[in-house]
Scaffold this motif. Structure first.
Motif, PDB file in Angstrom:
ATOM      1  N   LEU A 185       2.491  -1.374  -9.264  1.00  0.00           N
ATOM      2  CA  LEU A 185       3.688  -1.102 -10.051  1.00  0.00           C
ATOM      3  C   LEU A 185       3.955  -2.176 -11.109  1.00  0.00           C
ATOM      4  N   LEU A 186       3.738  -3.447 -10.757  1.00  0.00           N
ATOM      5  CA  LEU A 186       3.982  -4.511 -11.729  1.00  0.00           C
ATOM      6  C   LEU A 186       3.060  -4.382 -12.941  1.00  0.00           C
ATOM      7  N   ALA A 187       1.774  -4.079 -12.692  1.00  0.00           N
ATOM      8  CA  ALA A 187       0.832  -3.902 -13.797  1.00  0.00           C
ATOM      9  C   ALA A 187       1.252  -2.720 -14.666  1.00  0.00           C
ATOM     10  N   HIS A 188       1.698  -1.644 -14.025  1.00  0.00           N
ATOM     11  CA  HIS A 188       2.188  -0.478 -14.765  1.00  0.00           C
ATOM     12  C   HIS A 188       3.379  -0.852 -15.632  1.00  0.00           C
ATOM     13  N   ASN A 189       4.323  -1.624 -15.077  1.00  0.00           N
ATOM     14  CA  ASN A 189       5.510  -2.018 -15.841  1.00  0.00           C
ATOM     15  C   ASN A 189       5.153  -2.909 -17.023  1.00  0.00           C
ATOM     16  N   GLU A 190       4.205  -3.828 -16.820  1.00  0.00           N
ATOM     17  CA  GLU A 190       3.789  -4.708 -17.923  1.00  0.00           C
ATOM     18  C   GLU A 190       3.122  -3.903 -19.030  1.00  0.00           C
ATOM     19  N   GLU A 191       2.305  -2.943 -18.642  1.00  0.00           N
ATOM     20  CA  GLU A 191       1.569  -2.143 -19.619  1.00  0.00           C
ATOM     21  C   GLU A 191       2.493  -1.240 -20.425  1.00  0.00           C
ATOM     22  N   LEU A 192       3.527  -0.705 -19.781  1.00  0.00           N
ATOM     23  CA  LEU A 192       4.395   0.284 -20.432  1.00  0.00           C
ATOM     24  C   LEU A 192       5.815  -0.231 -20.624  1.00  0.00           C
ATOM     25  N   ASN A 193       5.970  -1.539 -20.771  1.00  0.00           N
ATOM     26  CA  ASN A 193       7.318  -2.110 -20.890  1.00  0.00           C
ATOM     27  C   ASN A 193       8.081  -1.526 -22.076  1.00  0.00           C
ATOM     28  N   ASP A 194       7.447  -1.457 -23.248  1.00  0.00           N
ATOM     29  CA  ASP A 194       8.135  -0.938 -24.438  1.00  0.00           C
ATOM     30  C   ASP A 194       8.533   0.524 -24.254  1.00  0.00           C
ATOM     31  N   TYR A 195       7.682   1.288 -23.585  1.00  0.00           N
ATOM     32  CA  TYR A 195       7.978   2.691 -23.315  1.00  0.00           C
ATOM     33  C   TYR A 195       9.185   2.818 -22.403  1.00  0.00           C
ATOM     34  N   HIS A 196       9.257   1.982 -21.369  1.00  0.00           N
ATOM     35  CA  HIS A 196      10.394   2.003 -20.450  1.00  0.00           C
ATOM     36  C   HIS A 196      11.690   1.625 -21.160  1.00  0.00           C
ATOM     37  N   VAL A 197      11.631   0.610 -22.017  1.00  0.00           N
ATOM     38  CA  VAL A 197      12.819   0.197 -22.773  1.00  0.00           C
ATOM     39  C   VAL A 197      13.325   1.355 -23.628  1.00  0.00           C
ATOM     40  N   LYS A 251       0.811  -1.204   0.000  1.00  0.00           N
ATOM     41  CA  LYS A 251       0.000   0.000   0.000  1.00  0.00           C
ATOM     42  C   LYS A 251       0.857   1.272   0.000  1.00  0.00           C
ATOM     43  N   LEU A 252       2.163   1.106   0.076  1.00  0.00           N
ATOM     44  CA  LEU A 252       3.055   2.264   0.072  1.00  0.00           C
ATOM     45  C   LEU A 252       2.960   3.011  -1.253  1.00  0.00           C
ATOM     46  N   LYS A 253       2.997   4.334  -1.185  1.00  0.00           N
ATOM     47  CA  LYS A 253       2.930   5.168  -2.386  1.00  0.00           C
ATOM     48  C   LYS A 253       4.332   5.328  -2.972  1.00  0.00           C
ATOM     49  N   VAL A 254       4.482   4.975  -4.248  1.00  0.00           N
ATOM     50  CA  VAL A 254       5.802   5.012  -4.878  1.00  0.00           C
ATOM     51  C   VAL A 254       5.736   5.722  -6.222  1.00  0.00           C
ATOM     52  N   ARG A 255       6.915   6.147  -6.658  1.00  0.00           N
ATOM     53  CA  ARG A 255       7.084   6.634  -8.027  1.00  0.00           C
ATOM     54  C   ARG A 255       7.662   5.506  -8.859  1.00  0.00           C
ATOM     55  N   CYS A 256       7.404   5.519 -10.141  1.00  0.00           N
ATOM     56  CA  CYS A 256       7.963   4.522 -11.051  1.00  0.00           C
ATOM     57  C   CYS A 256       9.484   4.534 -10.956  1.00  0.00           C
ATOM     58  N   GLN A 257      10.095   3.322 -10.999  1.00  0.00           N
ATOM     59  CA  GLN A 257      11.552   3.252 -10.916  1.00  0.00           C
ATOM     60  C   GLN A 257      12.225   3.847 -12.148  1.00  0.00           C
ATOM     61  N   TYR A 258      11.443   4.175 -13.168  1.00  0.00           N
ATOM     62  CA  TYR A 258      11.978   4.858 -14.344  1.00  0.00           C
ATOM     63  C   TYR A 258      11.735   6.368 -14.264  1.00  0.00           C
ATOM     64  N   GLY A 259      11.500   6.869 -13.036  1.00  0.00           N
ATOM     65  CA  GLY A 259      11.275   8.298 -12.859  1.00  0.00           C
ATOM     66  C   GLY A 259      12.436   9.145 -13.332  1.00  0.00           C
ATOM     67  N   ASP A 260      13.663   8.644 -13.137  1.00  0.00           N
ATOM     68  CA  ASP A 260      14.832   9.384 -13.610  1.00  0.00           C
ATOM     69  C   ASP A 260      14.909   9.394 -15.128  1.00  0.00           C
ATOM     70  N   PHE A 261      14.098   8.544 -15.779  1.00  0.00           N
ATOM     71  CA  PHE A 261      14.077   8.473 -17.237  1.00  0.00           C
ATOM     72  C   PHE A 261      12.789   9.108 -17.786  1.00  0.00           C
ATOM     73  N   GLU A 262      12.133   9.952 -16.951  1.00  0.00           N
ATOM     74  CA  GLU A 262      11.009  10.795 -17.351  1.00  0.00           C
ATOM     75  C   GLU A 262       9.663  10.092 -17.362  1.00  0.00           C
ATOM     76  N   CYS A 263       9.524   8.913 -16.748  1.00  0.00           N
ATOM     77  CA  CYS A 263       8.202   8.316 -16.555  1.00  0.00           C
ATOM     78  C   CYS A 263       7.593   8.940 -15.303  1.00  0.00           C
ATOM     79  N   ARG A 264       6.385   9.497 -15.401  1.00  0.00           N
ATOM     80  CA  ARG A 264       5.784  10.282 -14.320  1.00  0.00           C
ATOM     81  C   ARG A 264       4.759   9.493 -13.504  1.00  0.00           C
TER      82      ARG A 264
END
Length: 292
Positions: A128-140, A107-120
């Motif tokens: 977070l896992l669902a977010h990463n799966e949905e935006l995997n290509d964007y993160h890459v 339940k902890l509030k977090v920022r995406c681990q790609y925040g330093d790479f401009e993911c907001r």
């Protein structure tokens, strides 16, 4: 007197030295060793972090010996090599999933681990896992166009690593935006020292880079205010086999670095919970991009 080599060789031709690749498998939550920030200052409590990996406890395990929490990734690795408890050093070390504590951490509030790479993205750790799966290509894509170094890597289970003649490779990193891809190799040498080598790897930007590679890799061993470092310089003075483009394998067969990075008896001040933290920084010696 033992030779101070600047290239990596396997000590056991029979392959009895085992290479340790980073990361877990299966459903183990891994966030790529990128920084994961808690949003609420009130939640920035050390109890929410694994003392071994230094990451937020996504799948917490509670030890039976001292009652502390470690991550699933850390427990799997420590169990595999029959390590002692990293907190209390009990050799009868075991742990079990702590579901009530897991509900709290997710339940902890977090920022995406790609925040330093401009993911907001911001939200609960559970999402977070669902977010990463949905935006995997964007993160890459974000990682591809942004520099990763400087970066920090953690070698866990040091005592077993030292006793078993194992070899540890770090996750890969890029030297600069659109730069060379590399990784570190760390060995416990029979000369009484910890060695460190940099390996050039097959990278996404290789078609646009000049080879041989010309770059300085600064490797630092850190713990709070303590620091020990060396520079690994890829220039025209080294054997090209270390710095030419990698075409066939994932990384160069031979690494380049320092076989006497630090002696074992000096490592005590850098060890924390049977782990060593390395930081890598890079600097280009000259313009490395092809002029089209």
């Amino acid at each position: 007197m033992a030779e101070n080599r600047n290239y990596a060789v396997l000590r056991h031709p029979d392959a009895s030295a085992t290479a340790i690749e980073p990361g877990g498998g299966g459903t183990v939550a891994s966030f790529g060793q990128l920084r994961l920030d808690l949003i609420n200052v009130a939640e920035q409590n050390p109890t929410y972090y694994c003392p071994v990996t230094k990451e937020i406890l996504f799948d917490p395990y509670q030890t039976t010996c001292c009652g502390n929490h470690i991550s699933q990734v850390a427990y799997i690795k420590l169990s595999k090599y029959k390590s002692a408890c990293p907190m209390c050093r009990n050799t009868e070390f075991s742990a079990y999933p702590d579901k009530p504590f897991q509900k709290k951490t997710r339940k902890l509030k977090v920022r995406c681990q790609y925040g330093d790479f401009e993911c907001r993205w911001e939200g609960c750790l559970d999402g977070l896992l669902a977010h990463n799966e949905e935006l995997n290509d964007y993160h890459v894509t974000l990682k591809r166009i942004r520099s990763i170094a400087p970066e920090e890597f953690i070698l866990t289970g040091y005592e077993d690593f030292k006793k078993s003649w194992r070899i540890w490779f770090s996750p890969s990193f890029y030297t600069h935006p659109n730069g060379y891809r590399m990784c570190l190799r760390v060995d416990a040498e029979d000369n009484g020292h910890l060695s460190v080598y940099a390996y050039l790897m097959k990278g996404l930007n290789d078609d646009f880079l000049l080879f041989p590679c010309k770059s300085t890799v600064t490797v630092q061993l850190i713990n709070r205010d303590k620091l020990h470092q060396c520079d690994i310089v890829f220039d025209e003075n080294i054997d090209p086999k270390h710095s030419m483009r990698v075409k066939e394998e994932e990384r160069q067969i031979i690494g380049y670095g320092n076989s006497k990075f630090i002696s074992f008896h000096k490592l005590g001040v850098y060890l924390e919970h049977d782990s060593l933290k390395f930081r890598v920084e890079t600097k280009s010696i000259k313009d490395v991009v092809l002029t089209l």
